[in-house]
Design a protein around this motif. Structure first.
Motif, PDB file in Angstrom:
ATOM      1  N   GLY A 233       0.823  -1.208   0.000  1.00 38.65           N
ATOM      2  CA  GLY A 233       0.000   0.000   0.000  1.00 38.65           C
ATOM      3  C   GLY A 233       0.851   1.249   0.000  1.00 38.65           C
ATOM      4  N   TYR A 234       1.893   1.260   0.828  1.00 34.40           N
ATOM      5  CA  TYR A 234       2.813   2.405   0.877  1.00 34.40           C
ATOM      6  C   TYR A 234       3.504   2.597  -0.466  1.00 34.40           C
ATOM      7  N   ALA A 235       3.961   1.492  -1.057  1.00 32.65           N
ATOM      8  CA  ALA A 235       4.709   1.579  -2.303  1.00 32.65           C
ATOM      9  C   ALA A 235       3.860   2.141  -3.438  1.00 32.65           C
ATOM     10  N   PHE A 236       2.607   1.716  -3.518  1.00 28.07           N
ATOM     11  CA  PHE A 236       1.778   2.109  -4.651  1.00 28.07           C
ATOM     12  C   PHE A 236       1.136   3.487  -4.494  1.00 28.07           C
ATOM     13  N   THR A 237       0.969   3.941  -3.267  1.00 32.16           N
ATOM     14  CA  THR A 237       0.357   5.267  -3.088  1.00 32.16           C
ATOM     15  C   THR A 237       1.377   6.389  -2.994  1.00 32.16           C
ATOM     16  N   SER A 238       2.610   6.071  -2.606  1.00 33.56           N
ATOM     17  CA  SER A 238       3.611   7.126  -2.387  1.00 33.56           C
ATOM     18  C   SER A 238       3.811   8.039  -3.595  1.00 33.56           C
ATOM     19  N   PRO A 239       3.980   7.514  -4.819  1.00 37.24           N
ATOM     20  CA  PRO A 239       4.176   8.440  -5.947  1.00 37.24           C
ATOM     21  C   PRO A 239       2.979   9.351  -6.197  1.00 37.24           C
ATOM     22  N   TRP A 240       1.772   8.834  -6.008  1.00 38.76           N
ATOM     23  CA  TRP A 240       0.581   9.655  -6.253  1.00 38.76           C
ATOM     24  C   TRP A 240       0.421  10.715  -5.170  1.00 38.76           C
ATOM     25  N   ILE A 241       0.729  10.336  -3.928  1.00 36.35           N
ATOM     26  CA  ILE A 241       0.700  11.327  -2.852  1.00 36.35           C
ATOM     27  C   ILE A 241       1.779  12.382  -3.084  1.00 36.35           C
ATOM     28  N   ALA A 242       2.951  11.948  -3.534  1.00 35.88           N
ATOM     29  CA  ALA A 242       4.036  12.893  -3.809  1.00 35.88           C
ATOM     30  C   ALA A 242       3.645  13.866  -4.925  1.00 35.88           C
ATOM     31  N   ARG A 243       2.952  13.363  -5.943  1.00 35.88           N
ATOM     32  CA  ARG A 243       2.493  14.254  -7.014  1.00 35.88           C
ATOM     33  C   ARG A 243       1.517  15.295  -6.461  1.00 35.88           C
ATOM     34  N   LEU A 244       0.667  14.846  -5.531  1.00 36.09           N
ATOM     35  CA  LEU A 244      -0.277  15.766  -4.905  1.00 36.09           C
ATOM     36  C   LEU A 244       0.457  16.810  -4.075  1.00 36.09           C
ATOM     37  N   VAL A 245       1.530  16.374  -3.392  1.00 38.61           N
ATOM     38  CA  VAL A 245       2.343  17.312  -2.607  1.00 38.61           C
ATOM     39  C   VAL A 245       2.968  18.364  -3.506  1.00 38.61           C
ATOM     40  N   ASP A 246       3.500  17.941  -4.654  1.00 41.10           N
ATOM     41  CA  ASP A 246       4.092  18.903  -5.581  1.00 41.10           C
ATOM     42  C   ASP A 246       3.062  19.903  -6.086  1.00 41.10           C
ATOM     43  N   ALA A 247       1.824  19.444  -6.232  1.00 41.14           N
ATOM     44  CA  ALA A 247       0.777  20.317  -6.792  1.00 41.14           C
ATOM     45  C   ALA A 247       0.108  21.187  -5.743  1.00 41.14           C
ATOM     46  N   ARG A 248       0.003  20.699  -4.496  1.00 41.90           N
ATOM     47  CA  ARG A 248      -0.757  21.413  -3.470  1.00 41.90           C
ATOM     48  C   ARG A 248       0.100  21.964  -2.335  1.00 41.90           C
ATOM     49  N   GLY A 249       1.275  21.416  -2.127  1.00 43.48           N
ATOM     50  CA  GLY A 249       2.097  21.840  -1.006  1.00 43.48           C
ATOM     51  C   GLY A 249       2.169  20.759   0.063  1.00 43.48           C
ATOM     52  N   GLN A 250       3.274  20.739   0.810  1.00 47.41           N
ATOM     53  CA  GLN A 250       3.512  19.671   1.781  1.00 47.41           C
ATOM     54  C   GLN A 250       2.503  19.697   2.930  1.00 47.41           C
ATOM     55  N   ARG A 251       2.293  20.846   3.534  1.00 45.79           N
ATOM     56  CA  ARG A 251       1.425  20.926   4.712  1.00 45.79           C
ATOM     57  C   ARG A 251      -0.017  20.551   4.372  1.00 45.79           C
ATOM     58  N   ARG A 252      -0.526  21.024   3.249  1.00 44.04           N
ATOM     59  CA  ARG A 252      -1.922  20.780   2.883  1.00 44.04           C
ATOM     60  C   ARG A 252      -2.200  19.295   2.664  1.00 44.04           C
ATOM     61  N   VAL A 253      -1.195  18.547   2.270  1.00 48.17           N
ATOM     62  CA  VAL A 253      -1.378  17.115   2.044  1.00 48.17           C
ATOM     63  C   VAL A 253      -1.053  16.314   3.308  1.00 48.17           C
ATOM     64  N   LEU A 254      -0.041  16.731   4.042  1.00 47.20           N
ATOM     65  CA  LEU A 254       0.420  15.948   5.195  1.00 47.20           C
ATOM     66  C   LEU A 254      -0.624  15.839   6.299  1.00 47.20           C
ATOM     67  N   LEU A 255      -1.300  16.925   6.613  1.00 46.93           N
ATOM     68  CA  LEU A 255      -2.206  16.906   7.768  1.00 46.93           C
ATOM     69  C   LEU A 255      -3.378  15.937   7.593  1.00 46.93           C
ATOM     70  N   PRO A 256      -4.124  15.980   6.477  1.00 47.07           N
ATOM     71  CA  PRO A 256      -5.182  14.975   6.317  1.00 47.07           C
ATOM     72  C   PRO A 256      -4.630  13.556   6.173  1.00 47.07           C
ATOM     73  N   LEU A 257      -3.474  13.420   5.523  1.00 51.28           N
ATOM     74  CA  LEU A 257      -2.863  12.089   5.378  1.00 51.28           C
ATOM     75  C   LEU A 257      -2.500  11.513   6.741  1.00 51.28           C
ATOM     76  N   LEU A 258      -1.953  12.342   7.608  1.00 50.96           N
ATOM     77  CA  LEU A 258      -1.582  11.909   8.946  1.00 50.96           C
ATOM     78  C   LEU A 258      -2.807  11.485   9.743  1.00 50.96           C
ATOM     79  N   THR A 259      -3.909  12.182   9.571  1.00 50.43           N
ATOM     80  CA  THR A 259      -5.146  11.814  10.265  1.00 50.43           C
ATOM     81  C   THR A 259      -5.614  10.420   9.854  1.00 50.43           C
TER      82      THR A 259
END
Length: 430
Positions: A80-106
């Protein structure tokens, strides 16, 4: 007397300078405002990468007595980590680290709590897989994000090499401390404490990391239809806007390295058990990580003239040659010495790989590019664990080491075959 003191002074300062010179590049990168805070937060937040899978195995095996189920749940989380990491990383590049990290951490925290509850309440084993997969998929990949911050802060600086080296050493520190800590917690306190502490460290480290707004990379919009960006000449825009050619080579190389690493881990446990000293397996593997950390610190303290792709190929080949000797070791003492020496080239290999991909990545896509390497290792670990376990059960640890060497040899051949794709473009006007 004064003459003697004056004579001794410069010599003393010179000796001190020789001792501290290798550490100067690291001191310089942490003079960047805010650097030590986001780097320290990332170390804390990525401790679970060496704790969560093992903690899951110890938790489920203690409750059910079934190592097969426990290993399967951990493997599902790794995939699960391996297959979602690139897509989450793409979202981070597009939206910013903080905006993606907080809901992901929840999501990660809730899924981990549900996993512990399903195990402690002794629900059917199939219920373990759903929260296990979600927790693995949602685990923040701070190692990638912290390298992305360094890439922006030190863009064009030779000290980026030292920063990547430091982060690779930090990864090794996690793998030295994490497995021993989670094993102690799960076996000596209570089974759920290993997973619980891993999740807590992830939450605290990620929140601290996300709070460092001053060093967060600014979101870079994609290039326009013509593929040109303001302030860039045509050649630069074409090179940077092109697909990352090195990823085609590096992704399979890192996947095979992941399979090699996990094969060494499991074979070492079986090898130590064969000699009646299973508890020493953790010490031996810690020596492996310590060797890697030593090599990484030395490698990062130097400025190299050789092209990074050649350094990558050389250190990878040396690593594989070292692993190829493990199956023939007569006892645990020689294995420990050999495994330390082999470890010296691991961190330099990984540092060079990340440096290659960072240099080739498109503008605003660094996080996504580097996340593919982390994903490759994760897939390799999950796949390699499922294969080498059967090899060890059927033929013993020496054949397990041979399988590790085979994976390493395949990674080296893949690298050498694709070396031209790893070559960095010459600077404009060269």
């Amino acid at each position: 007397m004064t003459g003697i003191d004056e004579a001794k002074g410069p010599a003393g300062r010179s000796a001190a300078g020789l001792l501290t010179r290798p550490l100067r590049p690291y001191a310089e990168i942490f003079r960047v405002p805010g650097a030590w805070r986001f780097s320290a937060a990332a170390v804390i937040g990525r401790m679970p990468m060496s704790m969560f899978g093992l903690g899951t195995v110890l938790l489920i095996s203690a409750a059910t007595g079934k190592y097969g189920v426990a290993g399967a749940v951990a493997a599902v989380g790794s995939f699960g980590y391996a297959f979602t990491s690139p897509w989450i990383a793409r979202l981070v590049d597009a939206r910013g680290q903080r905006r993606v990290l907080l809901p992901l951490l929840t999501v990660f925290a809730v899924a981990t709590a549900v996993l512990v509850m399903t195990v402690e309440l002794q629900l059917p084993t199939w219920t373990f897989f759903i929260p296990g997969a979600i927790a693995g998929a949602a685990m923040p990949s701070l190692g990638t994000l912290v390298r992305a911050r360094w890439s922006v802060l030190l863009a064009g600086s030779p000290r980026l090499h030292a920063a990547f080296s430091f982060e690779s050493v930090a990864d090794e520190l996690c793998f030295i401390i994490g497995p021993a800590a989670v094993t102690l917690l799960a076996t000596e306190i209570f089974p759920a404490s290993g997973v619980g502490v891993a999740a807590l460290l992830c939450v605290l480290g990620t929140l601290w990391f996300a709070a460092q707004r001053g060093t967060e990379p600014v979101v870079v919009p994609p290039p326009g239809p013509a593929g040109r960006r303001p302030g860039h000449n045509g050649r630069s825009a074409r090179v940077r806007g092109a697909a990352t050619p090195g990823l085609v080579v590096l992704a399979p190389v890192y996947l095979l390295l992941g399979a090699m690493f996990v094969s060494i881990d499991l074979s070492t446990v079986a090898f130590a058990q064969h000699f009646g000293h299973k508890p020493l397996a953790g010490f031996i593997l810690g020596t492996y990580a310590f060797g890697s950390a030593t090599g990484g610190l030395w490698y990062g303290s130097r400025q190299w003239r050789a092209p990074v792709e050649k350094r990558f190929a050389l250190t990878l080949t040396l690593t594989v040659l070292g692993v190829a000797t493990f199956w023939a070791q007569p006892n645990l003492i020689t294995l420990t010495c050999g495994i330390y020496l082999c470890g010296l080239t691991i961190a330099p290999t990984l540092i060079s790989g990340f440096s290659l991909l960072e240099a080739q990545a498109k503008p605003g896509r660094r996080t996504e590019a580097m996340s593919w390497l982390s994903s490759g290792i994760s897939v390799g670990v999950a796949a390699g664990a499922s294969v080498v376990g059967f090899v060890i059960d059927a033929h013993g640890p020496r054949l397990g080491y041979a399988f590790a060497a085979l994976c390493g040899a395949a990674s080296a051949v893949t690298c050498l075959a694709g070396l031209r794709r790893l070559s960095l473009p010459a600077p404009a006007g060269a």
